[in-house]
Design an enzyme around this catalytic site. Structure first.
Site, PDB file in Angstrom:
ATOM      1  N   LYS A 276       0.839  -1.198   0.000  1.00 26.69           N
ATOM      2  CA  LYS A 276       0.000   0.000   0.000  1.00 26.69           C
ATOM      3  C   LYS A 276       0.875   1.250   0.000  1.00 26.69           C
ATOM      4  O   LYS A 276       1.999   1.220   0.495  1.00 26.69           O
ATOM      5  CB  LYS A 276      -0.869   0.025   1.265  1.00 26.69           C
ATOM      6  CG  LYS A 276      -1.986  -0.989   1.299  1.00 26.69           C
ATOM      7  CD  LYS A 276      -2.776  -0.864   2.599  1.00 26.69           C
ATOM      8  CE  LYS A 276      -3.912  -1.865   2.651  1.00 26.69           C
ATOM      9  NZ  LYS A 276      -4.931  -1.672   1.607  1.00 26.69           N
ATOM     10  N   ARG A 350     -10.221 -11.693   2.091  1.00 28.78           N
ATOM     11  CA  ARG A 350     -11.056 -12.780   1.553  1.00 28.78           C
ATOM     12  C   ARG A 350     -10.335 -14.114   1.644  1.00 28.78           C
ATOM     13  O   ARG A 350     -10.962 -15.159   1.782  1.00 28.78           O
ATOM     14  CB  ARG A 350     -11.473 -12.421   0.116  1.00 28.78           C
ATOM     15  CG  ARG A 350     -10.337 -12.271  -0.833  1.00 28.78           C
ATOM     16  CD  ARG A 350     -10.707 -11.441  -2.078  1.00 28.78           C
ATOM     17  NE  ARG A 350     -10.757 -10.000  -1.818  1.00 28.78           N
ATOM     18  CZ  ARG A 350     -11.044  -9.084  -2.732  1.00 28.78           C
ATOM     19  NH1 ARG A 350     -11.324  -9.440  -3.972  1.00 28.78           N
ATOM     20  NH2 ARG A 350     -11.062  -7.811  -2.408  1.00 28.78           N
TER      21      ARG A 350
END
Ligand code: BES
Ligand code: MN
Ligand code: ZN
Length: 500
Positions: A276, A350
């Site tokens: 990020k 996920r």
């Protein structure tokens, strides 16, 4: 914030808080205070824009004729619209007004009000609830705060005729507060303090409330074949954990299958090799918010001895880039047997949830399963910070969740699922990839991924809480910071539909 219930006689010190209704209608206590002060309350009313709307307050400082050091009017709006939430806002606004005022104590007088359906005792309980929820503060790392910057208000007395009934009504609410505050603490802690092993240890505190807590480590998860969760974890020196919490509050129920809650617990999300940008990366300490909510919820349910069998599962990992981290393009095999091509290591939630949900269903055969996750930035683009995204394979469960959210002021907005979205995560070399091809429908493709880990016949809902787990501004019953969004909602869902 200490809270107690007292008599409905005026206090001899501290602040006195009285209610007002819309259109400047004063409560009996406010009228009494006005008379005692020679009309100071009504003069203040005439000099201000206060009309008694919910959320408004008006302060009269050091008036003659009463022992209280100040009078605070708090508006609750139209009497016909008064409900639990309005009462909670009254408590919250009172605390916000007085927190740094110099007052150490306040007495909120709850009268019987014409047109208000809620009984005064019930109203009083929710005033107390709102006051403690707003009074939360995470200040354990402040060592040098000036005394006059610290909150002064330490205790609230709610004055009401039927104190016994108010206390009774407050009992379960107090347990929900414990859960909310537990979650807020966990979410607020930095990632050097909260990592998988330490978060699992915090969860062990739940055994005191009667929850059985089991913690699986690396070796056990390897044996179970949780390749997706472990792929995320492999870049960090902090080993993953899977926390399994069980509350058996309905041992004699005809249907003993539990309702299950599964939380994403990424204790820090750097993005991994798909790293990020630096801006706001510190926010990713609260990427364990889903797991935090599951833990707080279990505390609330056990604390109030909810007549329900509930299971809470928290998948705890740290997503780091390193020489051992997984690479974009790696293929992992999940516990379900399905394979995943990991296109983007930042779509890690996920991967963790897929294995945690599969384990949950294999082991517990739940009657319903709800997962919570700070899953996608895209849900913030869709809904901002006002509502959480809801995805479900079952309309009844979805409707129940929406209603519960509305009732507690934690609103949900249902998002779609569908085959066309599902196809977007097909991979050329594995059963699926962990992201779609572009950024379109990012929250939906994430939910579609999770749906591939829901077993046949299990009613399932997914709450994407990325936009609501942390707040940058105060609201009536939620000070800025960790919100614990989901604890009150799911406690309410259980109370309404899964108890008894
Ligand atoms: N934890 C983030 C989602 C998130 C973003 C939560 C901002 C709270 C605030 C999640 O793991 C993530 O990185 N998602 C990616 C997915 C993308 C790579 C498909 C995102 O949303 O950008
Ligand atoms: Mn991520
Ligand atoms: Zn994440």
């Amino acid at each position: 914030m200490k809270v107690s219930f007292g008599s409905s006689t005026l206090p001899s010190s501290g602040a006195v808080v009285a209610l007002a209704l819309a259109d400047r209608v004063l409560s009996p206590t406010a009228e009494r205070l006005d008379k005692a002060t020679g009309g100071a309350v009504k003069r203040a009313l005439a000099a201000s824009r206060f009309t008694g709307k919910s959320g408004q307050t008006l302060t009269v400082l050091a008036p003659n004729g009463v022992k209280a050091s100040r009078i605070v009017l708090v508006g609750l709006g139209k009497p016909a619209e008064a409900n639990d939430l309005i009462a909670e806002r009254v408590g919250g606004e009172a605390v916000a007004q007085l927190s740094r005022s110099g007052e150490k104590s306040a007495t909120v007088m709850v009268d019987k009000l014409a047109g208000v359906k809620l009984a005064p005792a019930e109203f009083a309980a929710h005033v107390a609830y709102g006051a403690v929820l707003r009074g939360y503060r995470f200040d354990k790392y402040r060592t040098k705060e000036d005394a006059d910057a610290k909150p002064s208000l330490a205790s609230i007395v709610v004055g009401v005729d039927d104190q016994a009934a108010a206390k009774r009504a407050y009992l379960p609410l107090e347990k929900v507060v414990d859960g909310v505050h537990f979650t807020r603490d966990l979410v607020s802690e930095p990632a050097n303090v909260i990592f998988p092993a330490s978060l699992a240890n915090r969860a062990k505190a739940l055994t005191k409330c009667g929850v059985s807590v089991q913690v699986l480590g690396l070796a056990e998860m390897k044996k179970l074949g949780m390749g997706a969760l472990l792929g995320v974890a492999q870049g960090s020196v902090n080993e993953p954990r899977l926390v399994v919490m069980q509350w058996k509050g309905a041992p004699r129920a005809r249907d003993k299958r539990p309702i299950a809650f599964v939380g994403k617990g990424v204790t820090f999300d750097t993005g991994g090799i798909s790293i990020k940008p630096a801006a706001s990366m510190e926010d990713m300490k609260w990427d364990m918010g889903g797991a935090g909510v599951v833990m707080g919820l279990m505390m609330a349910l056990a604390g109030r001895k909810a007549k329900v069998n509930a299971v809470g599962i928290a998948g705890l990992v740290e997503n780091m880039p390193s020489g051992t981290a997984q690479r974009p393009g790696d293929v992992v095999t999940t516990m379900s047997g399905q394979t995943v091509e990991v296109i983007n290591t930042d779509a890690e939630g996920r991967l963790v949830l897929g294995d945690a949900m599969w384990y949950c269903q294999d082991r517990f055969k739940p009657r319903a399963m709800i997962d919570l996750a700070t899953l996608t930035g895209a849900i913030i683009i869709s809904l901002g910070h006002e509502q959480a995204g809801l995805f479900a394979n079952d309309d009844e469960l979805a409707d129940r969740l929406i209603a519960a959210g509305k009732a507690v002021g934690e609103p949900l907005w249902r998002m779609p699922l569908g085959d066309a979205y599902d196809r977007m995560i097909n991979s050329d070399i594995a059963d699926m990839k962990n992201v779609g091809s572009g950024r379109e429908a990012g929250s939906i493709t994430a939910a579609q991924f999770l749906k591939r880990y829901v077993q046949d016949g299990v009613p399932w809902a997914h709450l994407d809480i990325a936009g609501v787990t942390w707040s940058k501004k105060d609201s009536p019953t939620v000070p800025k910071g960790g919100t614990a969004f989901g604890v009150r909602l799911l406690d309410r869902l259980v109370r309404e539909h899964y108890e008894g």
